[in-house]
Design a protein around this motif. Sequence first.
Motif, PDB file in Angstrom:
ATOM      1  N   UNK A 377       0.808  -1.217   0.000  1.00  0.00           N
ATOM      2  CA  UNK A 377       0.000   0.000   0.000  1.00  0.00           C
ATOM      3  C   UNK A 377       0.843   1.270   0.000  1.00  0.00           C
ATOM      4  N   UNK A 401      -9.952   7.196   1.939  1.00  0.00           N
ATOM      5  CA  UNK A 401     -10.439   5.824   1.813  1.00  0.00           C
ATOM      6  C   UNK A 401     -11.603   5.805   0.806  1.00  0.00           C
ATOM      7  N   UNK A 402     -11.665   4.767  -0.003  1.00  0.00           N
ATOM      8  CA  UNK A 402     -12.687   4.720  -1.041  1.00  0.00           C
ATOM      9  C   UNK A 402     -13.134   3.280  -1.221  1.00  0.00           C
ATOM     10  N   UNK A 403     -14.106   3.087  -2.107  1.00  0.00           N
ATOM     11  CA  UNK A 403     -14.580   1.730  -2.337  1.00  0.00           C
ATOM     12  C   UNK A 403     -14.644   1.402  -3.821  1.00  0.00           C
ATOM     13  N   UNK A 408      -8.904  -3.721  -2.672  1.00  0.00           N
ATOM     14  CA  UNK A 408      -8.978  -3.668  -1.208  1.00  0.00           C
ATOM     15  C   UNK A 408      -7.545  -3.757  -0.704  1.00  0.00           C
ATOM     16  N   UNK A 409      -7.023  -2.806  -0.008  1.00  0.00           N
ATOM     17  CA  UNK A 409      -7.628  -1.504   0.278  1.00  0.00           C
ATOM     18  C   UNK A 409      -7.784  -0.626  -0.974  1.00  0.00           C
ATOM     19  N   UNK A 410      -8.723   0.310  -0.881  1.00  0.00           N
ATOM     20  CA  UNK A 410      -8.996   1.229  -1.984  1.00  0.00           C
ATOM     21  C   UNK A 410      -8.733   2.654  -1.523  1.00  0.00           C
ATOM     22  N   UNK A 411      -8.315   3.473  -2.453  1.00  0.00           N
ATOM     23  CA  UNK A 411      -7.973   4.849  -2.086  1.00  0.00           C
ATOM     24  C   UNK A 411      -8.351   5.797  -3.207  1.00  0.00           C
ATOM     25  N   UNK A 430      -5.261  -2.022  -4.236  1.00  0.00           N
ATOM     26  CA  UNK A 430      -4.599  -3.301  -4.507  1.00  0.00           C
ATOM     27  C   UNK A 430      -5.700  -4.252  -4.958  1.00  0.00           C
ATOM     28  N   UNK A 432      -8.081  -7.274  -5.351  1.00  0.00           N
ATOM     29  CA  UNK A 432      -8.510  -8.208  -4.315  1.00  0.00           C
ATOM     30  C   UNK A 432      -7.941  -9.602  -4.552  1.00  0.00           C
ATOM     31  N   UNK A 433      -7.709 -10.353  -3.467  1.00  0.00           N
ATOM     32  CA  UNK A 433      -7.230 -11.729  -3.632  1.00  0.00           C
ATOM     33  C   UNK A 433      -8.215 -12.591  -4.428  1.00  0.00           C
TER      34      UNK A 433
ATOM     35  N   UNK B  33     -15.617   6.277   5.026  1.00  0.00           N
ATOM     36  CA  UNK B  33     -15.532   6.364   3.564  1.00  0.00           C
ATOM     37  C   UNK B  33     -16.603   7.290   3.016  1.00  0.00           C
ATOM     38  N   UNK B  49     -19.348   6.019   0.175  1.00  0.00           N
ATOM     39  CA  UNK B  49     -18.842   5.390  -1.039  1.00  0.00           C
ATOM     40  C   UNK B  49     -18.921   3.874  -1.028  1.00  0.00           C
ATOM     41  N   UNK B 290       0.436  -6.342   3.035  1.00  0.00           N
ATOM     42  CA  UNK B 290      -0.411  -5.311   2.433  1.00  0.00           C
ATOM     43  C   UNK B 290       0.009  -3.911   2.859  1.00  0.00           C
ATOM     44  N   UNK B 291       0.290  -3.774   4.162  1.00  0.00           N
ATOM     45  CA  UNK B 291       0.600  -2.443   4.675  1.00  0.00           C
ATOM     46  C   UNK B 291       2.055  -2.061   4.426  1.00  0.00           C
ATOM     47  N   UNK B 333      -8.654  -9.615   3.880  1.00  0.00           N
ATOM     48  CA  UNK B 333      -8.127  -8.341   3.357  1.00  0.00           C
ATOM     49  C   UNK B 333      -9.041  -7.171   3.727  1.00  0.00           C
ATOM     50  N   UNK B 337      -7.913  -3.522   5.406  1.00  0.00           N
ATOM     51  CA  UNK B 337      -8.234  -2.156   4.989  1.00  0.00           C
ATOM     52  C   UNK B 337      -8.733  -1.333   6.181  1.00  0.00           C
ATOM     53  N   UNK B 345      -4.904   7.019   6.314  1.00  0.00           N
ATOM     54  CA  UNK B 345      -4.117   6.962   5.064  1.00  0.00           C
ATOM     55  C   UNK B 345      -3.058   8.054   4.994  1.00  0.00           C
TER      56      UNK B 345
END
Lengths: 484, 546
Positions: A377, A401-403, A408-411, A430, A432-433, B33, B49, B290-291, B333, B337, B345
């Motif tokens: 990330x 942060x977004x969707x 996931x995560x979303x930005x 990123x 998603x798996x 969000x 969102x 991830x982080x 995951x 997040x 963030x």
Amino acid sequence: MEEIAKALSEIEVKALQALNANAKLSENDIAEKASMNIDSVRRALAWLKEKGLANVYEKEVSIYELTEKGKDVVERGLPEERLIFALKKLGGKAKIADILKEGSLSNEELNVALGKARRYNLAAFNENKELELTGLEELILKKELAEQKLVERIKQHGLENIEDCKAVNEFLKRGLIERRSKIIMQAEINERGKQALKIALQAGRRVYNLAVEVPPIYIGKKQPYARFLDEIRRKLIVMGFKEMESPLIVQEFYNFDVLFQPQNHPAREWASTFRLKKPKYGSLPAKKVVNAVKAAHENGAGTGSRGWRYKWSIKQAKRLMPAAHGTAHSARQLIKGIEVPGKYFSLARCYRPDKPDKTHLMEFNQLEGIIAAELNFKHLLGVLKQFAEEIAGAEKVRFYPDYYPFTEPSVQLSAKHPELGWIEFGGAGLFRPEMLEPLGIECNVLAWGLGIDRLAMFKLGIEDMRELFSSDLEWLRKEPLVVL
Amino acid sequence: MPTIEISKKDLEKLLGKKLSEEELKEKAALFVKGEIEAIENDAIKIELKDTTRPDLWSVEGIARELAGLYGIQKGLPKFKVYKSNVCVQVDPKLKGIRPKGAYAIAKGIKVTERLLEQLIQLQEKLCETFGRKRREVAIGIFDYDKVEGNLRYYAAKPETEFVPLGFSEKMSLKEILAKHPKGIEYGKLLEGKQRFPLLVDSNNEVLSMPPIINSEYSGKVTTETKNLFVDVTGFDQELINMALEIVCAALHDRGARIESVTVNYGEEKIVTPEFKARKIKVPLKLIERTIGESIAANKLKRFIEMKRMNCTLKKNCIIAEYPSYRADVLHPIDVVEDVLIAMDYNSITPEAVKLPCTGSELAERKTCNAVREVCIGMQLQEVLTFTLTSKEKQQAKMLLPEQEFVELENPLSGEYAVFRKSIVPELLDFLAKNKHCEYPQKIFEVGKVVHLNEKKETKVDERNVVCIALSGKEAGFNEIKAHLDALCKALSWRYEIKRAEHSSFKSGFCAMIKIGEKLGVIGEINENVLKNFGLKMPVAVLEVEL
């Protein structure tokens, strides 16, 4: 004087030469003597006048033009001629009706012709109400009338210099010709002119007059928005990105299913995206891939996810649509195969059912990119920051942060542009798996889609998004190139 | 992405903390969000969102989440549910119609205007967005004091009558579908059914006809109402339970006593709402991967608790316990997040990416760009037109016979309904818009045209073409051929041209172009086509595949 003389243009020298040998000349005379076209003569005279090398006068002259009636006379003869010729042919006397027929005269023409016949005593009515030649008609048969002479002259030499002819006034009155007045230039050389010509001819080689107004050249050039996109593409290639194929038409499979977007997702509905009526369904890649995607949707496909828990329809996945976002092309690339580490981009034409207005287009371009590598990330934020700085010229960035169903995560990236202020620049995340693992991709994939149209509008100085596809040739011709 | 309106005072009261506008916009909104679209006096308009977090689509839900951010509460929210003796008998004949139900009773609530507004808004957003326009989730809220005994949810005959909300006369179910505004709007959800879903109490008094309309009798909730009955119907028990719990959680946070209801499917009986938390195992490795850093266990626990989950630390993983209405948690995951959001963030330092990658462009791009370069060298102005266009322009105006196009199913207008098969009509249209400009006009476009092709994976063939149009007194075959010749020479292409007839071109002044396998057309546009486009000057064009 020296400077002026040496800077004389070719047409000025030619005009001066013509004037030097003669007294006062009209512009037409100069054109003829110096073999120049009339526009060049006028331009030369204007310059010579300004430089004080010739005395230029304006004179009003008359010019004549044939009217419709006049053209008819030139073609078919004067009515009085036709009357007399007809009478002669009919044996020297005849009824009016027969004459009209023989001479194909209109009533109006007959009246004019009878007037003339009476005036020159060419014919007269007898007791039987017949028109009869008087014997004086020879005058007209031999074409000796002034009117006839003028018609002949016009036939031979046109309407120039006819003002001295006898019948001109009568023709004007009869509406056969029209007179307009026109300004023409006349010029004579003066002492300064003679001196300048001498110097110019002696010098042999002239120098250019730097102040001359030049005609415009419409250069061939790129459409400004296309050029902007080229520049963005070039920057990405420099940054090490490979361009992905980005077809206009894709299967829902790539636009949605591979991206783990469930088939009953609101974004897949009618009003949010276009569908094709013809053709309706495309084909899908290898069964293994399709089944893996199906399993991810239905039960998570062993990725540790619960999946969306519904029955996935292969038919819907085959449905064809104009690409709604650039991520469809990333999905296709992931299935086609990627290098790890690998950086890919597309500058894709995308389609949404938005009524075109100042801020929306039905067709627009999206900058899509992915990086497949063991990155995280923090790197995603790093890439976004780099984009904001290098492409948008941003001085600050902020992340929200977004969707998105597929990341996931979303930005969401906001960039502070020195002049535009804060703008939403795009979404990222990123993958998603549930999306990657079924495709056999083991590393992380950073992905983003940047909206570049607003930036393009700013760079090109336009306020209406529709002008990105401008249909204004004037603007396209005159708009200076924008260097990003 | 639903946008909801909430009251700032209401939010602060539920949260127990005052928030400045700045705080709201730059911190609180991010935590849910959300994006604040407007703040006017007390009214906040916020866009949420995450379409998979319907629990945040009300002021109560937002306050519940923010309580974690500000340390007012932490970990899993607690909802006490009391048992009632009420039972809803579900008719098995509803299978294939609308088979599932979930119910609850909320007692002792003070129904204020504000609560009513929020409740209606939440109900609407849940049904429209999360419930796919009531197909998956339909919610009814009733005055419980008007409901007697146990209830029955059954497949009723179309002739059954009741007074629908907002009406004063009885209507049959069939009439409601035909005449009531909601019947017309949502009737398609019951299309083709012989019987319709109906919820009645022990006196056979109708509460509702899901998913269409409530009854006037008990379906009217006002500030006078003290006790509520909640009914959720659909096809998927898990989904409707979630929706029920989200509504109950909001009512709970407003001080209601929530009582459960038994849903009797015959063979199976369930009790709703349950508020049974779910657990998910999150490997520490996934978090780190991830982080981009490992996070100390106590910090990790704090972040997860901030996001209203419980956290149990294990050796290589954590167990996160989250409310069952969290529709978004599918995979570990999703918890990661949440950790990142709790970390904020903007407190994470971006890291530059350094990878040994070489950039490149597509092969087709190289050809297109070379052609563009030559065209520009020939002093042509590049233009850009849309790929979506009208059949009228592509076919009728060009005097071409009826043909098939790649066509949109849902165009917004006839003007953009098909994909272009040729750029020529688009450039003619462009010239027609510029008749006031100085001539000669010389333009070109390099772009895609789209043809039907069964053999392709998408059943269409997308080809790049170059199209050149010259217009002016001198424009003619000679001039356009000179451009073709120059283009081909510049790119070392051998071309052939062969006389042809084409209904858009002047007879005797048209030819087919062949450059290897690639085909094209060249010539002078005929009078009738020019007239169709409103053009007066002659136009010569060429178009050839690249």
